[in-house]
Design an enzyme around this catalytic site. Structure first.
Site, PDB file in Angstrom:
ATOM      1  N   GLN A  87       0.805  -1.220   0.000  1.00  0.00           N
ATOM      2  CA  GLN A  87       0.000   0.000   0.000  1.00  0.00           C
ATOM      3  C   GLN A  87       0.841   1.275   0.000  1.00  0.00           C
ATOM      4  O   GLN A  87       0.291   2.371  -0.032  1.00  0.00           O
ATOM      5  CB  GLN A  87      -0.946  -0.002   1.205  1.00  0.00           C
ATOM      6  CG  GLN A  87      -1.972  -1.114   1.159  1.00  0.00           C
ATOM      7  CD  GLN A  87      -2.846  -1.171   2.404  1.00  0.00           C
ATOM      8  OE1 GLN A  87      -2.801  -0.290   3.257  1.00  0.00           O
ATOM      9  NE2 GLN A  87      -3.642  -2.231   2.526  1.00  0.00           N
ATOM     10  N   HIS A 149      -1.550   0.654   5.500  1.00  0.00           N
ATOM     11  CA  HIS A 149      -2.182   1.731   6.266  1.00  0.00           C
ATOM     12  C   HIS A 149      -1.293   2.978   6.378  1.00  0.00           C
ATOM     13  O   HIS A 149      -1.118   3.542   7.439  1.00  0.00           O
ATOM     14  CB  HIS A 149      -2.571   1.228   7.656  1.00  0.00           C
ATOM     15  CG  HIS A 149      -3.593   0.147   7.643  1.00  0.00           C
ATOM     16  ND1 HIS A 149      -4.170  -0.347   8.791  1.00  0.00           N
ATOM     17  CD2 HIS A 149      -4.159  -0.555   6.601  1.00  0.00           C
ATOM     18  CE1 HIS A 149      -5.038  -1.315   8.475  1.00  0.00           C
ATOM     19  NE2 HIS A 149      -5.036  -1.452   7.152  1.00  0.00           N
ATOM     20  N   GLU A 242     -16.027   3.998   7.731  1.00  0.00           N
ATOM     21  CA  GLU A 242     -16.666   5.135   8.404  1.00  0.00           C
ATOM     22  C   GLU A 242     -16.516   6.427   7.618  1.00  0.00           C
ATOM     23  O   GLU A 242     -15.447   6.704   7.071  1.00  0.00           O
ATOM     24  CB  GLU A 242     -16.029   5.378   9.781  1.00  0.00           C
ATOM     25  CG  GLU A 242     -16.160   4.244  10.758  1.00  0.00           C
ATOM     26  CD  GLU A 242     -15.498   4.557  12.095  1.00  0.00           C
ATOM     27  OE1 GLU A 242     -15.522   3.669  12.971  1.00  0.00           O
ATOM     28  OE2 GLU A 242     -14.952   5.679  12.263  1.00  0.00           O
ATOM     29  N   TYR A 252     -11.617   9.256  17.668  1.00  0.00           N
ATOM     30  CA  TYR A 252     -12.575   8.549  16.821  1.00  0.00           C
ATOM     31  C   TYR A 252     -12.603   7.043  17.072  1.00  0.00           C
ATOM     32  O   TYR A 252     -13.251   6.309  16.325  1.00  0.00           O
ATOM     33  CB  TYR A 252     -12.327   8.922  15.358  1.00  0.00           C
ATOM     34  CG  TYR A 252     -12.788  10.347  15.123  1.00  0.00           C
ATOM     35  CD1 TYR A 252     -14.049  10.623  14.633  1.00  0.00           C
ATOM     36  CD2 TYR A 252     -11.987  11.427  15.514  1.00  0.00           C
ATOM     37  CE1 TYR A 252     -14.505  11.929  14.490  1.00  0.00           C
ATOM     38  CE2 TYR A 252     -12.429  12.735  15.385  1.00  0.00           C
ATOM     39  CZ  TYR A 252     -13.687  12.973  14.874  1.00  0.00           C
ATOM     40  OH  TYR A 252     -14.150  14.266  14.744  1.00  0.00           O
ATOM     41  N   TYR A 263     -10.690 -10.298  10.735  1.00  0.00           N
ATOM     42  CA  TYR A 263     -10.615 -10.914   9.423  1.00  0.00           C
ATOM     43  C   TYR A 263     -10.726 -12.432   9.482  1.00  0.00           C
ATOM     44  O   TYR A 263     -11.245 -13.059   8.560  1.00  0.00           O
ATOM     45  CB  TYR A 263      -9.306 -10.517   8.734  1.00  0.00           C
ATOM     46  CG  TYR A 263      -9.320  -9.098   8.216  1.00  0.00           C
ATOM     47  CD1 TYR A 263     -10.000  -8.776   7.048  1.00  0.00           C
ATOM     48  CD2 TYR A 263      -8.672  -8.080   8.893  1.00  0.00           C
ATOM     49  CE1 TYR A 263     -10.030  -7.479   6.561  1.00  0.00           C
ATOM     50  CE2 TYR A 263      -8.690  -6.775   8.422  1.00  0.00           C
ATOM     51  CZ  TYR A 263      -9.364  -6.483   7.259  1.00  0.00           C
ATOM     52  OH  TYR A 263      -9.403  -5.205   6.787  1.00  0.00           O
TER      53      TYR A 263
END
Length: 372
Positions: A87, A149, A242, A252, A263
């Protein structure tokens, strides 16, 4: 009794947030679609420099200019080395509204450091086909051996600040640990310095740059000048993506609070609600795997005024959400499913036409079907 009322309110909010959606077939899509570029790799971010050119990033580490007059691509020089694994890579690109006065273009990328990488905010100027005066404004404290991430999107407010997002780097505890930058949205002045009114300035246990925290992997960020609101969208685990309204200094919840599951089991991640932690304004169950985010204020699609648009990677569509005045989601539509492509990046030109970049290396332009 107060806590029970809060629980009932939170449960009611989740019911509203998971409203049913409508899928639009190719026959009833309210726009004309044209492919204007191909073979570009993963088009991670893109911005219009002017009415004639789109600047886009390719996750593998390249950046290019797409000339909208002839749909030709020119690749740029002057980019740094990037950690283009899984990523990671060259991520977002954003151009502030007053670009013409100073010429700075802002980027985020995963900066290599031996076997690890850190999400980094940088800026540069464009001279013909080169990026010059490259400056790393903040190499964040977000190292991880996991290549996931990284975040990361950029947004500008109207007061000389920028926000950018960082994921938890695959280490969940990071999002509640304010001694590092991971799992947070950061706020800086455009030169990379820290605004004095950031919420944690002066606290020796918290990074001064942090604006909000408790985020898993924010892949969309948009500042709406009309309302002075900062919108964010992030990946949940298995379920529980979200949409959040980001407020100064707020938590949050991730990974203490989540609407998703593990998972490799059917186990809930954390709890669904907790007092003192912010509730999302919408969740997606199952996950759509969101990407870029914009709040539409253009003229081309007048019926879409004030709607949120986001790309979907896993479910491969353009997602459109309408909220009522109480910021409750009341309508959801899904477009472009017939493309069978992961929608990665979005941009809007001065007339309101929408540009969509995909992981298949294409850029599409959407315009009002009634005008064709």
């Amino acid at each position: 009794m107060r806590f029970m009322r809060w629980i009932r309110s939170a449960v009611s909010a989740v019911v509203l947030m998971t409203l049913a959606y409508q899928s639009a077939s190719a026959a009833d899509q309210p726009f004309h679609i044209e492919k204007i570029a191909s073979q570009l790799g993963v088009v991670w971010g893109m911005e219009l420099i002017d009415s004639k050119r789109i600047l886009f990033t390719q996750r593998s580490g390249k950046a290019g200019l797409l000339d909208l007059r002839n749909n030709q691509v020119t690749w740029l020089s002057g980019l740094p080395e990037v950690h283009a694994h899984n990523q990671g890579g060259l991520l977002d690109v954003k151009i502030p509204a007053d670009y013409a006065t100073h010429g700075w273009i802002y980027f985020t990328y995963s900066k290599p450091d031996l076997l690890q990488a850190q999400t980094t905010l940088a800026r540069a100027r464009l001279e013909k086909t080169s990026l010059v005066d490259w400056q790393d404004l903040l190499v964040t404290d977000s190292k991880s051996f996991r290549n996931i991430h990284f975040g990361s999107r950029i947004a500008f407010d109207d007061e000389g600040h920028l926000f950018f997002s960082i994921g938890d780097r695959g280490e969940r505890a990071n999002a509640q640990d304010l001694s590092n930058h991971a799992g947070s949205i950061l706020r800086l002045n455009r030169d990379g310095s820290v605004p004095e009114d950031n919420p944690f300035v002066g606290d020796p246990n918290v990074r001064d740059e942090i604006w909000s925290f408790g985020h898993r992997n924010p892949q969309g960020l948009y500042y709406d000048s009309a309302t002075s609101q900062l919108w964010e969208i992030e990946h949940g685990p298995r379920g529980g993506d979200e949409i959040n309204l980001i407020e100064k200094g707020k938590n949050y919840g991730w990974p203490i609070v989540s609407q998703g599951k593990e998972y490799f089991s059917n186990t809930q991640v954390g709890v669904k609600h907790k007092p003192g932690m912010q509730e999302p304004v919408k969740i997606y169950v199952p996950s759509i795997a969101p990407s870029d985010l914009i709040l539409y204020r253009g003229q081309e699609f007048s019926a879409w005024q004030g709607d949120l648009l986001t790309g979907a990677l896993k479910l491969q569509h353009l997602n459109r959400i309408r909220f009522n005045d109480s910021l409750q989601p009341i309508r959801e539509r899904r477009y472009l499913q017939d493309l069978n492509e992961r929608i990665r990046s979005l941009a809007v030109d001065a007339s309101g036409r929408i540009y969509v970049g995909t992981d298949a290396g294409h850029i599409y332009r959407l315009s009002n079907a009634n005008l064709h």
